[in-house]
Design a protein around this motif. Structure first.
Motif, PDB file in Angstrom:
ATOM      1  N   VAL A  67      -9.569  28.582  15.241  1.00  0.00           N
ATOM      2  CA  VAL A  67     -10.121  27.243  15.456  1.00  0.00           C
ATOM      3  C   VAL A  67     -10.375  27.073  16.948  1.00  0.00           C
ATOM      4  CG1 VAL A  67      -9.786  24.770  15.167  1.00  0.00           C
ATOM      5  CG2 VAL A  67      -8.811  26.351  13.491  1.00  0.00           C
ATOM      6  N   ARG A  68     -11.597  26.696  17.304  1.00  0.00           N
ATOM      7  CA  ARG A  68     -11.912  26.496  18.726  1.00  0.00           C
ATOM      8  C   ARG A  68     -13.001  25.427  18.862  1.00  0.00           C
ATOM      9  NH1 ARG A  68     -14.080  31.811  17.867  1.00  0.00           N
ATOM     10  NH2 ARG A  68     -16.368  31.839  17.909  1.00  0.00           N
ATOM     11  N   LYS A  69     -13.037  24.816  20.037  1.00  0.00           N
ATOM     12  CA  LYS A  69     -14.030  23.786  20.332  1.00  0.00           C
ATOM     13  C   LYS A  69     -15.312  24.448  20.816  1.00  0.00           C
ATOM     14  CE  LYS A  69     -10.533  20.378  21.667  1.00  0.00           C
ATOM     15  NZ  LYS A  69     -10.030  19.505  22.761  1.00  0.00           N
ATOM     16  N   GLN A  70     -16.421  23.951  20.314  1.00  0.00           N
ATOM     17  CA  GLN A  70     -17.730  24.482  20.704  1.00  0.00           C
ATOM     18  C   GLN A  70     -18.675  23.294  20.927  1.00  0.00           C
ATOM     19  OE1 GLN A  70     -19.643  26.993  17.804  1.00  0.00           O
ATOM     20  NE2 GLN A  70     -20.536  28.290  19.392  1.00  0.00           N
ATOM     21  N   GLY A  71     -18.788  22.868  22.176  1.00  0.00           N
ATOM     22  CA  GLY A  71     -19.602  21.691  22.482  1.00  0.00           C
ATOM     23  C   GLY A  71     -18.980  20.451  21.900  1.00  0.00           C
ATOM     24  N   THR A  72     -19.777  19.735  21.112  1.00  0.00           N
ATOM     25  CA  THR A  72     -19.286  18.524  20.460  1.00  0.00           C
ATOM     26  C   THR A  72     -18.791  18.789  19.045  1.00  0.00           C
ATOM     27  OG1 THR A  72     -21.532  18.030  19.691  1.00  0.00           O
ATOM     28  CG2 THR A  72     -20.830  17.077  21.815  1.00  0.00           C
ATOM     29  N   ARG A  73     -18.694  20.066  18.686  1.00  0.00           N
ATOM     30  CA  ARG A  73     -18.273  20.418  17.326  1.00  0.00           C
ATOM     31  C   ARG A  73     -17.036  21.309  17.383  1.00  0.00           C
ATOM     32  NH1 ARG A  73     -23.376  22.969  14.435  1.00  0.00           N
ATOM     33  NH2 ARG A  73     -23.154  24.313  16.305  1.00  0.00           N
ATOM     34  N   VAL A  74     -16.486  21.526  16.213  1.00  0.00           N
ATOM     35  CA  VAL A  74     -15.325  22.404  16.053  1.00  0.00           C
ATOM     36  C   VAL A  74     -15.765  23.611  15.238  1.00  0.00           C
ATOM     37  CG1 VAL A  74     -12.998  22.637  15.134  1.00  0.00           C
ATOM     38  CG2 VAL A  74     -13.707  20.480  16.172  1.00  0.00           C
ATOM     39  N   ARG A  75     -15.542  24.793  15.771  1.00  0.00           N
ATOM     40  CA  ARG A  75     -15.907  26.026  15.064  1.00  0.00           C
ATOM     41  C   ARG A  75     -14.654  26.588  14.393  1.00  0.00           C
ATOM     42  NH1 ARG A  75     -19.976  29.776  14.968  1.00  0.00           N
ATOM     43  NH2 ARG A  75     -19.365  31.964  14.600  1.00  0.00           N
ATOM     44  N   ILE A  76     -14.734  26.761  13.070  1.00  0.00           N
ATOM     45  CA  ILE A  76     -13.615  27.267  12.275  1.00  0.00           C
ATOM     46  C   ILE A  76     -14.032  28.605  11.678  1.00  0.00           C
ATOM     47  CG2 ILE A  76     -12.089  26.830  10.318  1.00  0.00           C
ATOM     48  CD1 ILE A  76     -12.611  23.841  10.761  1.00  0.00           C
ATOM     49  N   VAL A  77     -13.279  29.626  11.981  1.00  0.00           N
ATOM     50  CA  VAL A  77     -13.550  30.972  11.466  1.00  0.00           C
ATOM     51  C   VAL A  77     -12.588  31.240  10.313  1.00  0.00           C
ATOM     52  CG1 VAL A  77     -13.699  33.427  12.016  1.00  0.00           C
ATOM     53  CG2 VAL A  77     -14.295  31.719  13.750  1.00  0.00           C
ATOM     54  N   LEU A  78     -13.138  31.608   9.167  1.00  0.00           N
ATOM     55  CA  LEU A  78     -12.354  31.901   7.965  1.00  0.00           C
ATOM     56  C   LEU A  78     -12.237  33.407   7.779  1.00  0.00           C
ATOM     57  CD1 LEU A  78     -13.997  29.286   5.569  1.00  0.00           C
ATOM     58  CD2 LEU A  78     -11.999  28.982   7.054  1.00  0.00           C
ATOM     59  N   SER A  79     -11.255  33.802   6.971  1.00  0.00           N
ATOM     60  CA  SER A  79     -11.030  35.222   6.708  1.00  0.00           C
ATOM     61  C   SER A  79     -10.526  35.420   5.283  1.00  0.00           C
ATOM     62  CB  SER A  79     -10.011  35.798   7.704  1.00  0.00           C
ATOM     63  OG  SER A  79      -9.707  37.142   7.384  1.00  0.00           O
ATOM     64  N   ARG A  80     -11.022  36.503   4.687  1.00  0.00           N
ATOM     65  CA  ARG A  80     -10.519  36.912   3.370  1.00  0.00           C
ATOM     66  C   ARG A  80      -9.868  38.298   3.415  1.00  0.00           C
ATOM     67  NH1 ARG A  80     -11.668  34.815  -1.381  1.00  0.00           N
ATOM     68  NH2 ARG A  80     -12.020  36.859  -2.358  1.00  0.00           N
ATOM     69  N   VAL A  81      -9.767  38.885   4.598  1.00  0.00           N
ATOM     70  CA  VAL A  81      -9.143  40.196   4.728  1.00  0.00           C
ATOM     71  C   VAL A  81      -7.772  40.114   5.399  1.00  0.00           C
ATOM     72  CG1 VAL A  81     -11.403  41.316   4.857  1.00  0.00           C
ATOM     73  CG2 VAL A  81     -10.245  40.663   6.972  1.00  0.00           C
ATOM     74  N   HIS A  82      -7.369  38.962   5.854  1.00  0.00           N
ATOM     75  CA  HIS A  82      -6.082  38.817   6.530  1.00  0.00           C
ATOM     76  C   HIS A  82      -4.938  38.915   5.509  1.00  0.00           C
ATOM     77  CE1 HIS A  82      -2.959  37.089   9.149  1.00  0.00           C
ATOM     78  NE2 HIS A  82      -3.767  37.421  10.154  1.00  0.00           N
ATOM     79  N   PRO A  83      -3.820  39.517   5.875  1.00  0.00           N
ATOM     80  CA  PRO A  83      -2.690  39.590   4.937  1.00  0.00           C
ATOM     81  C   PRO A  83      -2.162  38.236   4.492  1.00  0.00           C
ATOM     82  CG  PRO A  83      -2.395  41.153   6.748  1.00  0.00           C
ATOM     83  CD  PRO A  83      -3.578  40.302   7.103  1.00  0.00           C
ATOM     84  N   ASP A  84      -2.362  37.199   5.295  1.00  0.00           N
ATOM     85  CA  ASP A  84      -1.883  35.877   4.890  1.00  0.00           C
ATOM     86  C   ASP A  84      -2.567  35.378   3.625  1.00  0.00           C
ATOM     87  OD1 ASP A  84      -0.045  35.684   6.882  1.00  0.00           O
ATOM     88  OD2 ASP A  84      -1.316  34.525   8.257  1.00  0.00           O
ATOM     89  N   LEU A  85      -3.770  35.877   3.315  1.00  0.00           N
ATOM     90  CA  LEU A  85      -4.436  35.467   2.078  1.00  0.00           C
ATOM     91  C   LEU A  85      -3.618  35.908   0.864  1.00  0.00           C
ATOM     92  CD1 LEU A  85      -6.875  34.267   0.574  1.00  0.00           C
ATOM     93  CD2 LEU A  85      -7.961  36.508   0.746  1.00  0.00           C
ATOM     94  N   VAL A  86      -3.084  37.111   0.889  1.00  0.00           N
ATOM     95  CA  VAL A  86      -2.246  37.595  -0.219  1.00  0.00           C
ATOM     96  C   VAL A  86      -0.958  36.776  -0.286  1.00  0.00           C
ATOM     97  CG1 VAL A  86      -1.075  39.606  -1.175  1.00  0.00           C
ATOM     98  CG2 VAL A  86      -3.246  39.894   0.045  1.00  0.00           C
ATOM     99  N   ARG A  87      -0.397  36.483   0.856  1.00  0.00           N
ATOM    100  CA  ARG A  87       0.844  35.700   0.882  1.00  0.00           C
ATOM    101  C   ARG A  87       0.628  34.311   0.282  1.00  0.00           C
ATOM    102  NH1 ARG A  87       5.344  36.421   4.142  1.00  0.00           N
ATOM    103  NH2 ARG A  87       4.183  38.002   5.334  1.00  0.00           N
ATOM    104  N   ARG A  88      -0.467  33.649   0.654  1.00  0.00           N
ATOM    105  CA  ARG A  88      -0.728  32.299   0.129  1.00  0.00           C
ATOM    106  C   ARG A  88      -1.036  32.329  -1.374  1.00  0.00           C
ATOM    107  NH1 ARG A  88       1.704  31.782   3.858  1.00  0.00           N
ATOM    108  NH2 ARG A  88       1.045  31.143   5.944  1.00  0.00           N
ATOM    109  N   LEU A  89      -1.724  33.358  -1.835  1.00  0.00           N
ATOM    110  CA  LEU A  89      -2.002  33.467  -3.275  1.00  0.00           C
ATOM    111  C   LEU A  89      -0.709  33.691  -4.064  1.00  0.00           C
ATOM    112  CD1 LEU A  89      -5.269  35.631  -3.247  1.00  0.00           C
ATOM    113  CD2 LEU A  89      -5.067  33.193  -3.747  1.00  0.00           C
ATOM    114  N   PHE A  90       0.234  34.453  -3.508  1.00  0.00           N
ATOM    115  CA  PHE A  90       1.527  34.627  -4.164  1.00  0.00           C
ATOM    116  C   PHE A  90       2.272  33.302  -4.243  1.00  0.00           C
ATOM    117  CE2 PHE A  90       0.986  39.131  -4.089  1.00  0.00           C
ATOM    118  CZ  PHE A  90       1.965  39.667  -4.920  1.00  0.00           C
TER     119      PHE A  90
END
Length: 461
Positions: A67-90
């Protein structure tokens, strides 16, 4: 707008690593833009599971990576390869994990291919692995479908590496586990038939197991270990100024080559060497560094030489095909009949009405004398030999025809036959003479019986 941006930034910054749901709105190249409600997030190609694809208006699950600020907006980068995705699905699919009854102690993942999850339970009456799998795999099946068919191994956690490492290397069977704490390495001994299974496809199984336990894992057979021990003992004994027991102490700690010895701390080396001075320890380390570089250059030169040899000997690293020059075969039509020559199939001579085997009635001496003549490249058959061979076969065919005619004359009273007018082939006489190949009438007793051979049948009755 800045206040709203700061509020969104604080909200999603607190959700970093959390699972969010969104809808794909558009694509910019391979990057997908996902609507998260108040703000849009981006799912780059590098953060997508290999092989998966999305469509517009398709729902997608991902974790907040950045999550980072970009001008007047907020840029959110998502991921489906991070290990936390498996942890949250469990945590979503298995209630015992969300209730903290079962805990995920460690997790290693290669997105799209395989993951290993180590779990433990505070209640000894509950099987942690069975609870994660579910009845007939009902719980783990939903997680696998969400991860596009990714394979998931659930491992039982144990505080002892002697138990945890074999569990992490399943389904391979482990014979012995040797710990080397000074190097942070584990030596695993397996049987020869379990070696490839323990390593896995392209080293995937041992790589994930190493991430799961947090130690380097070296898998080998007992024969390979003995060979390494002998080489290491010989190499360490050649170190100048080293005590007599230093080689054995280094090997006990898992040091097998000069590369390992070059990264050792001086105080550790002094402890293994029995109180050796710092200058002497530095001399040993410098010698190990020089030897490690020399061995590395030798290995690189050997690989380059092997690669060059593979290119010159054949295409794609395969050796070139060597062809042997066969003896010159006689010209076509030079040898007739059943004369056999090396590498040349003998022609089969077909006769009308009778299938005579090749070489029937031919003197064997004529066949045995040919290979020597061929090897000497002096085989010069003449037209006379061709005619003589054909005549010999013709005589044999006539003899068989006479036997057939004699057999028929015993059972018939009168035979009238029309001679065959066909020209002989290659100097051979027709076998149909006297048999009436075209038509035959046989009178027996007072009544006449007409015998006509089948059309196209070249074998006589």
């Amino acid at each position: 707008r800045e206040a709203e941006r700061d509020q969104l930034f604080d909200d999603f910054l607190a959700q970093r690593g959390a699972l969010v749901n969104g809808t794909v709105t558009r694509f910019e190249g391979a990057m997908a833009t996902v609507n998260l409600g108040k703000v849009e997030g981006v799912l780059p190609k590098s953060e997508q599971i290999p092989g998966e694809s999305f469509r517009v208006n398709e729902r997608v699950r991902a974790v907040v990576l950045e999550v980072r600020k970009q001008g007047t907006r907020v840029r959110i980068v998502l991921s489906r390869v991070h290990p936390d995705l498996v942890r949250r699905l469990f945590e979503i699919e298995i209630p015992e994990i969300s209730e903290r009854v079962i805990e995920i102690r460690s997790l290693a993942r290669e997105a799209g291919y395989r993951s290993k999850v180590a779990v433990s339970c505070i209640d000894q009456k509950i099987d942690a692995v069975g609870a994660c799998v579910g009845v007939r795999g009902s719980r783990i099946k939903n997680i696998v479908e969400e991860l596009a068919g990714e394979r998931i191994d659930i491992v039982r956690w144990n505080d002892s590496l002697q138990v945890l490492v074999p569990n992490a290397l399943q389904p391979a069977e482990v014979e012995e586990v040797i710990l080397c704490p000074m190097l942070g390495r584990v030596i695993v001994l397996v049987k020869e038939d379990q070696l490839s299974l323990a390593i896995g496809k392209r080293g995937q199984n041992v790589r994930l197991a190493s991430k799961l336990v947090g130690w380097d894992i070296d898998i080998m057979t007992r024969e390979e270990l003995n060979e390494k021990l002998d080489k290491a003992l010989e190499a360490f004994n050649s170190v100048p100024g080293a005590p007599a027991d230093l080689a054995e102490n280094l090997i006990e700690q898992g040091f097998f080559n000069f590369d390992d010895l070059s990264v050792i701390e001086l105080d550790q080396l002094a402890e293994l060497a029995g109180g050796l001075s710092e200058e002497a320890c530095q001399t040993i380390v410098d010698f190990a560094e020089v030897e490690a570089e020399r061995q590395e250059r030798e290995q690189a030169a050997q690989k380059a030489a092997a690669h060059a040899a593979g290119v010159t000997t054949g295409r794609g690293g395969k050796p070139a095909v060597q062809r042997e020059v066969a003896p010159a075969a006689p010209e076509a039509g030079a040898v007739a009949g059943s004369v056999e020559t090396p590498g040349v199939d003998a022609p089969k001579v077909e006769t009308a009405g009778v299938d005579a085997p090749v070489g029937a009635g031919v003197d064997p001496a004529a066949e045995t004398a040919v290979p020597e003549a061929v090897e000497d490249s002096q085989l010069q058959p003449s037209a006379d030999s061709s005619i003589a061979t054909g005549a010999a076969e013709s005589e044999t065919a006539e003899g068989k025809a006479e036997e057939i005619e004699a057999a028929e004359s015993e059972t018939t009273a009168e035979v009238s036959a029309e001679p065959n007018t066909a020209e002989p082939v290659d100097g051979e006489e027709s076998l149909a003479h006297g048999l009436g190949a075209e038509s035959a009438e046989v009178a027996a007793g007072s009544g006449g019986v007409s015998l006509k051979p089948h059309q196209g049948d070249s074998t006589g009755d």
